[in-house]
Design a protein around this motif. Structure first.
Motif, PDB file in Angstrom:
ATOM      1  N   SER A  60     -20.021 -45.821   5.921  1.00  0.00           N
ATOM      2  CA  SER A  60     -19.015 -46.062   5.028  1.00  0.00           C
ATOM      3  C   SER A  60     -18.292 -44.660   4.860  1.00  0.00           C
ATOM      4  N   GLY A  61     -16.951 -44.597   4.777  1.00  0.00           N
ATOM      5  CA  GLY A  61     -16.203 -43.618   4.400  1.00  0.00           C
ATOM      6  C   GLY A  61     -15.294 -42.994   5.584  1.00  0.00           C
ATOM      7  N   THR A  62     -14.820 -41.994   5.475  1.00  0.00           N
ATOM      8  CA  THR A  62     -13.868 -41.492   6.443  1.00  0.00           C
ATOM      9  C   THR A  62     -14.659 -40.342   7.514  1.00  0.00           C
ATOM     10  N   ALA A  63     -14.736 -40.606   8.635  1.00  0.00           N
ATOM     11  CA  ALA A  63     -15.492 -39.773   9.577  1.00  0.00           C
ATOM     12  C   ALA A  63     -14.573 -38.540  10.169  1.00  0.00           C
ATOM     13  N   TYR A  64     -14.903 -37.437  10.569  1.00  0.00           N
ATOM     14  CA  TYR A  64     -14.253 -36.454  11.216  1.00  0.00           C
ATOM     15  C   TYR A  64     -14.737 -35.750  12.175  1.00  0.00           C
ATOM     16  N   SER A  65     -14.099 -35.632  13.234  1.00  0.00           N
ATOM     17  CA  SER A  65     -14.588 -34.817  14.375  1.00  0.00           C
ATOM     18  C   SER A  65     -14.606 -33.461  13.945  1.00  0.00           C
ATOM     19  N   VAL A  66     -15.496 -32.610  14.487  1.00  0.00           N
ATOM     20  CA  VAL A  66     -15.579 -31.095  13.999  1.00  0.00           C
ATOM     21  C   VAL A  66     -15.973 -30.226  15.333  1.00  0.00           C
ATOM     22  N   LYS A  67     -15.205 -29.010  15.041  1.00  0.00           N
ATOM     23  CA  LYS A  67     -15.641 -28.005  16.030  1.00  0.00           C
ATOM     24  C   LYS A  67     -16.189 -26.704  15.062  1.00  0.00           C
ATOM     25  N   ILE A  68     -17.537 -26.453  15.259  1.00  0.00           N
ATOM     26  CA  ILE A  68     -18.039 -25.595  14.570  1.00  0.00           C
ATOM     27  C   ILE A  68     -17.713 -24.251  15.169  1.00  0.00           C
ATOM     28  N   ILE A  69     -17.190 -23.390  14.130  1.00  0.00           N
ATOM     29  CA  ILE A  69     -16.990 -22.036  14.225  1.00  0.00           C
ATOM     30  C   ILE A  69     -17.873 -21.050  14.013  1.00  0.00           C
ATOM     31  N   LYS A  70     -18.683 -21.223  13.023  1.00  0.00           N
ATOM     32  CA  LYS A  70     -19.830 -20.573  12.472  1.00  0.00           C
ATOM     33  C   LYS A  70     -20.774 -20.928  11.537  1.00  0.00           C
ATOM     34  N   MET A  71     -22.058 -20.875  11.738  1.00  0.00           N
ATOM     35  CA  MET A  71     -22.737 -21.566  10.973  1.00  0.00           C
ATOM     36  C   MET A  71     -23.432 -20.386   9.906  1.00  0.00           C
ATOM     37  N   PHE A  72     -23.460 -20.673   8.803  1.00  0.00           N
ATOM     38  CA  PHE A  72     -24.016 -19.527   7.503  1.00  0.00           C
ATOM     39  C   PHE A  72     -25.244 -20.146   7.147  1.00  0.00           C
ATOM     40  N   LYS A  73     -25.761 -21.268   7.169  1.00  0.00           N
ATOM     41  CA  LYS A  73     -26.798 -21.885   6.917  1.00  0.00           C
ATOM     42  C   LYS A  73     -26.968 -23.413   7.342  1.00  0.00           C
ATOM     43  N   HIS A  74     -28.026 -23.854   7.951  1.00  0.00           N
ATOM     44  CA  HIS A  74     -28.252 -25.023   8.502  1.00  0.00           C
ATOM     45  C   HIS A  74     -29.818 -25.356   8.216  1.00  0.00           C
ATOM     46  N   VAL A  75     -29.998 -26.692   7.755  1.00  0.00           N
ATOM     47  CA  VAL A  75     -31.379 -27.026   7.538  1.00  0.00           C
ATOM     48  C   VAL A  75     -32.031 -27.957   8.437  1.00  0.00           C
ATOM     49  N   ASP A  76     -31.067 -28.671   9.063  1.00  0.00           N
ATOM     50  CA  ASP A  76     -31.342 -29.872  10.013  1.00  0.00           C
ATOM     51  C   ASP A  76     -31.556 -29.501  11.315  1.00  0.00           C
ATOM     52  N   GLU A  77     -32.263 -29.948  12.118  1.00  0.00           N
ATOM     53  CA  GLU A  77     -32.663 -29.770  13.613  1.00  0.00           C
ATOM     54  C   GLU A  77     -31.371 -29.901  14.282  1.00  0.00           C
TER      55      GLU A  77
END
Length: 133
Positions: A60-77
């Motif tokens: 539910s909600g609005t979904a956006y496609s994304v291009k990651i430029i830089k990750m500063f923090k990420h906890v998911d595999e």
């Protein structure tokens, strides 16, 4: 004969509570005041990303496609593939621009709302990230 004092006090409290609850509903989304540093620390993921469009989704909600430029923090595999924002009063509308985004993530799906750290990249100064977070 009047109303007993305890009944009058109870009615008064009920009246003030109902006014307060109606005010909260009318105002919509409320966010606790937090500095950008706290939002960064509290978030699962913090990224610089370009929104490339809206996509269909089973969530539910609005979904956006994304291009990651830089990750500063990420906890998911899993890498982030889609960013979601709810359709309720706390949801946000992202444009096809670059953003600094901080939010929760699960199974490659990032969730942001009005209470999340969401800043247009071009609105940030040229200072190092550590100085504007």
């Amino acid at each position: 004969m009047g109303i007993p004092l305890s009944a009058a006090v109870t009615l008064g409290l009920l009246f003030f509570l109902s006014v307060g609850l109606n005010e909260q509903v009318a105002e919509g989304c409320r966010c606790a005041q937090r500095k950008s540093q706290q939002q960064y620390c509290d978030s699962d993921t913090v990224i610089r990303a370009k929104i490339t469009g809206k996509v269909n989704s089973t969530q539910s909600g609005t979904a956006y496609s994304v291009k990651i430029i830089k990750m500063f923090k990420h906890v998911d595999e899993k890498p982030i593939q889609v960013i979601y924002s709810s359709r309720n009063s706390c949801g946000i509308n992202l444009k096809n621009k670059e953003y600094l985004l901080a939010g929760s993530v699960k199974n490659g799906m990032m969730f942001v709302n009005l209470c999340s750290l969401v800043k247009r990249w071009d609105s940030l100064s040229s200072m190092p990230v550590s100085e504007w977070l």
